[in-house]
Design an enzyme around this catalytic site. Sequence first.
Site, PDB file in Angstrom:
ATOM      1  N   PRO A 159     -15.928  27.792  41.606  1.00 30.47           N
ATOM      2  CA  PRO A 159     -16.067  27.058  42.865  1.00 30.47           C
ATOM      3  C   PRO A 159     -16.201  27.995  44.060  1.00 30.47           C
ATOM      4  O   PRO A 159     -15.840  29.180  43.971  1.00 30.47           O
ATOM      5  CB  PRO A 159     -14.763  26.248  42.947  1.00 30.47           C
ATOM      6  CG  PRO A 159     -14.194  26.253  41.565  1.00 30.47           C
ATOM      7  CD  PRO A 159     -14.651  27.529  40.933  1.00 30.47           C
ATOM      8  N   PRO A 160     -16.702  27.489  45.184  1.00 30.91           N
ATOM      9  CA  PRO A 160     -16.811  28.326  46.392  1.00 30.91           C
ATOM     10  C   PRO A 160     -15.437  28.790  46.870  1.00 30.91           C
ATOM     11  O   PRO A 160     -14.441  28.074  46.744  1.00 30.91           O
ATOM     12  CB  PRO A 160     -17.455  27.374  47.418  1.00 30.91           C
ATOM     13  CG  PRO A 160     -18.106  26.300  46.613  1.00 30.91           C
ATOM     14  CD  PRO A 160     -17.285  26.143  45.381  1.00 30.91           C
ATOM     15  N   THR A 214     -13.528  31.309  45.804  1.00 29.31           N
ATOM     16  CA  THR A 214     -12.550  31.794  44.820  1.00 29.31           C
ATOM     17  C   THR A 214     -12.552  33.312  44.689  1.00 29.31           C
ATOM     18  O   THR A 214     -11.779  33.853  43.899  1.00 29.31           O
ATOM     19  CB  THR A 214     -12.821  31.165  43.449  1.00 29.31           C
ATOM     20  OG1 THR A 214     -14.211  31.278  43.123  1.00 29.31           O
ATOM     21  CG2 THR A 214     -12.434  29.693  43.446  1.00 29.31           C
ATOM     22  N   GLY A 215     -13.424  34.022  45.406  1.00 33.55           N
ATOM     23  CA  GLY A 215     -13.367  35.482  45.424  1.00 33.55           C
ATOM     24  C   GLY A 215     -14.426  36.172  44.581  1.00 33.55           C
ATOM     25  O   GLY A 215     -14.240  37.326  44.177  1.00 33.55           O
ATOM     26  N   LYS A 216     -15.546  35.524  44.334  1.00 29.75           N
ATOM     27  CA  LYS A 216     -16.599  36.130  43.500  1.00 29.75           C
ATOM     28  C   LYS A 216     -17.199  37.366  44.181  1.00 29.75           C
ATOM     29  O   LYS A 216     -17.420  38.390  43.525  1.00 29.75           O
ATOM     30  CB  LYS A 216     -17.692  35.086  43.206  1.00 29.75           C
ATOM     31  CG  LYS A 216     -17.184  33.909  42.381  1.00 29.75           C
ATOM     32  CD  LYS A 216     -18.296  32.956  41.993  1.00 29.75           C
ATOM     33  CE  LYS A 216     -18.812  32.153  43.148  1.00 29.75           C
ATOM     34  NZ  LYS A 216     -17.797  31.206  43.704  1.00 29.75           N
ATOM     35  N   THR A 217     -17.463  37.276  45.471  1.00 30.08           N
ATOM     36  CA  THR A 217     -18.020  38.425  46.196  1.00 30.08           C
ATOM     37  C   THR A 217     -17.024  39.575  46.239  1.00 30.08           C
ATOM     38  O   THR A 217     -17.396  40.748  46.072  1.00 30.08           O
ATOM     39  CB  THR A 217     -18.416  38.012  47.627  1.00 30.08           C
ATOM     40  OG1 THR A 217     -19.358  36.936  47.568  1.00 30.08           O
ATOM     41  CG2 THR A 217     -19.040  39.177  48.377  1.00 30.08           C
ATOM     42  N   HIS A 232       0.494   1.158  55.415  1.00 28.34           N
ATOM     43  CA  HIS A 232      -0.385   1.631  54.343  1.00 28.34           C
ATOM     44  C   HIS A 232       0.106   2.964  53.782  1.00 28.34           C
ATOM     45  O   HIS A 232       0.229   3.134  52.555  1.00 28.34           O
ATOM     46  CB  HIS A 232      -1.811   1.773  54.891  1.00 28.34           C
ATOM     47  CG  HIS A 232      -2.834   2.135  53.860  1.00 28.34           C
ATOM     48  ND1 HIS A 232      -3.689   1.214  53.293  1.00 28.34           N
ATOM     49  CD2 HIS A 232      -3.139   3.316  53.273  1.00 28.34           C
ATOM     50  CE1 HIS A 232      -4.462   1.813  52.409  1.00 28.34           C
ATOM     51  NE2 HIS A 232      -4.161   3.097  52.387  1.00 28.34           N
ATOM     52  N   GLU A 233       0.416   3.900  54.660  1.00 30.98           N
ATOM     53  CA  GLU A 233       0.823   5.235  54.203  1.00 30.98           C
ATOM     54  C   GLU A 233       2.213   5.229  53.572  1.00 30.98           C
ATOM     55  O   GLU A 233       2.464   5.960  52.603  1.00 30.98           O
ATOM     56  CB  GLU A 233       0.776   6.232  55.369  1.00 30.98           C
ATOM     57  CG  GLU A 233      -0.587   6.396  56.029  1.00 30.98           C
ATOM     58  CD  GLU A 233      -1.699   6.712  55.046  1.00 30.98           C
ATOM     59  OE1 GLU A 233      -1.416   7.323  53.997  1.00 30.98           O
ATOM     60  OE2 GLU A 233      -2.849   6.337  55.320  1.00 30.98           O
ATOM     61  N   HIS A 284       1.815   4.256  49.957  1.00 33.27           N
ATOM     62  CA  HIS A 284       1.404   5.399  49.122  1.00 33.27           C
ATOM     63  C   HIS A 284       2.589   6.311  48.816  1.00 33.27           C
ATOM     64  O   HIS A 284       2.777   6.751  47.680  1.00 33.27           O
ATOM     65  CB  HIS A 284       0.332   6.216  49.848  1.00 33.27           C
ATOM     66  CG  HIS A 284      -1.020   5.570  49.876  1.00 33.27           C
ATOM     67  ND1 HIS A 284      -1.593   4.980  48.784  1.00 33.27           N
ATOM     68  CD2 HIS A 284      -1.934   5.457  50.881  1.00 33.27           C
ATOM     69  CE1 HIS A 284      -2.790   4.516  49.094  1.00 33.27           C
ATOM     70  NE2 HIS A 284      -3.019   4.784  50.371  1.00 33.27           N
TER      71      HIS A 284
END
Length: 497
Positions: free
Chosen positions: A107-108, A110-113, A333-334, A337
């Site tokens: 995924p974008p 995540t440290g590939k570069t 509502h919250e 949840h």
Amino acid sequence: MVKEFGIGIGLAGVIFLAFHGINLFPFLLLGGIAYYLFNSFSKEKVGGNFVVAKKGDSNTPNINFSDIGGQDSAKNELLEALEFVKAKQEVKKLGIRPLKGLLLSGPPGTGKTLLAKAAANYIDSVFISTSGSQFIEMYAGVGAKRVRKLFNEARDKAKKDGKNNAIIFIDEIDVLGAKRGQNNSHMEYDQTLNQLLVELDGISVDDKVNVLVVGATNRMDTLDDALLRPGRFDRIVKVDLPDREGREHILKIHTNNKPLGEGVDIRKLAKETFRFSGAQLESLANEAAIMAMREDSEVINSDHFREAVDKVMMGEKLDRRPNKDELKRIAYHEVGHALLGERVNQGSVSNITITSRGRALGYVRHNPEDDFYLQTIDYLKDQIAVLIAGSMVEEEVLGNRSTGAANDFEKAMHLGKQIVFSGMSKLGVVSKDTLPKNMLYETITEIIKEEEKKVREEIKNNRDFIDSVVDTLLEEESISGDEFRLRLEYNKKSRTA
């Protein structure tokens, strides 16, 4: 010199034609077009703008593997592969073909570069960075020229700097390496990919400069099979989202140069940032520091980090504010949840707020106790209960539901589909292709109605508690998970007393 000579000849021609009374407009128009095309093709001949960096370059961070957190598996796999590059003589002696390509998939953020830069540092290599989009142009053959130039530039740069290795990093390689035949009207894509395959095949163990191509993508499914076969991209390294221990390591790296308050618990913060990428965690630390600076605080405390988590997840606070009746509905509502969230997973609620952020008018932040990789039917049904609880509290207390639950229902239906297609419903093992739509709908509806009964019972048993928490939310706009649990426990003891 040639350019100046050409300009002189052109001016002389214009003066000569003007002296004889000839209309110069068509000639000037054609000359302008020719000049534009000449410059365009000259630029294409030069090629794309590739970023070159080498070890010790003051303009490039000196990245080591120790500087990258949360990716131990990816680092170990990458280090194992890089040993083949470092041990060139042993590789040649044993007849092992050289490692030509490494593919970093994940995924974008995540440290590939960062991993690619650390790899260049590890093998003392020239590092050339580019992007897949830089190779594709409207002119046929331009992309292939750029690929050839890229490999030549890597070798030349390595020789000039006295290096034996060169790494070519191609980000967004899915643009360059997409499956062939998908762009029938534009063969430039296929020609560019073909040239990359030719260059990869041309890498030899006897080369003076070892060229290693490192690609990065988050769309593995779109890559051409020819690119992924052994002998080209030999290793595929999965760079996934960090687990809790990985997030803790990353946060320690990004807060190492920041003054933290005594109450900041990095381990707890790692738990609250479930499914955050490395880039998001870096942004979190940065946003917390910015908030501390705005308050003229000398240290970054827990409140700054809590606010930063919400900002990274949901976005900046919105100027618009719902009216009184809408705020009351949002609060109910919250709380619905949050109530079911605590019932199905005690200790999971981190924060409840009716402050509008991004596209959310209010929200509950849930944090699981541990990262998980498999989901049981009980877990999926519990999540459905949490999703529908907000609208059901609206209905029980206010008499009707609102459009604010539309996204909740969409997610609940998706979970219902997961149950059915995972073979966990009463239908047993089914096929997506052959299951009738009406049967799928009826089965999912039955699952949701079953959870509605449980939720309705929980709401009736805690009606006074829900009202009291809503009153607090309307006054203070947010409640921490710890306070919510204390009040819930007190309510439980009061009911049983």
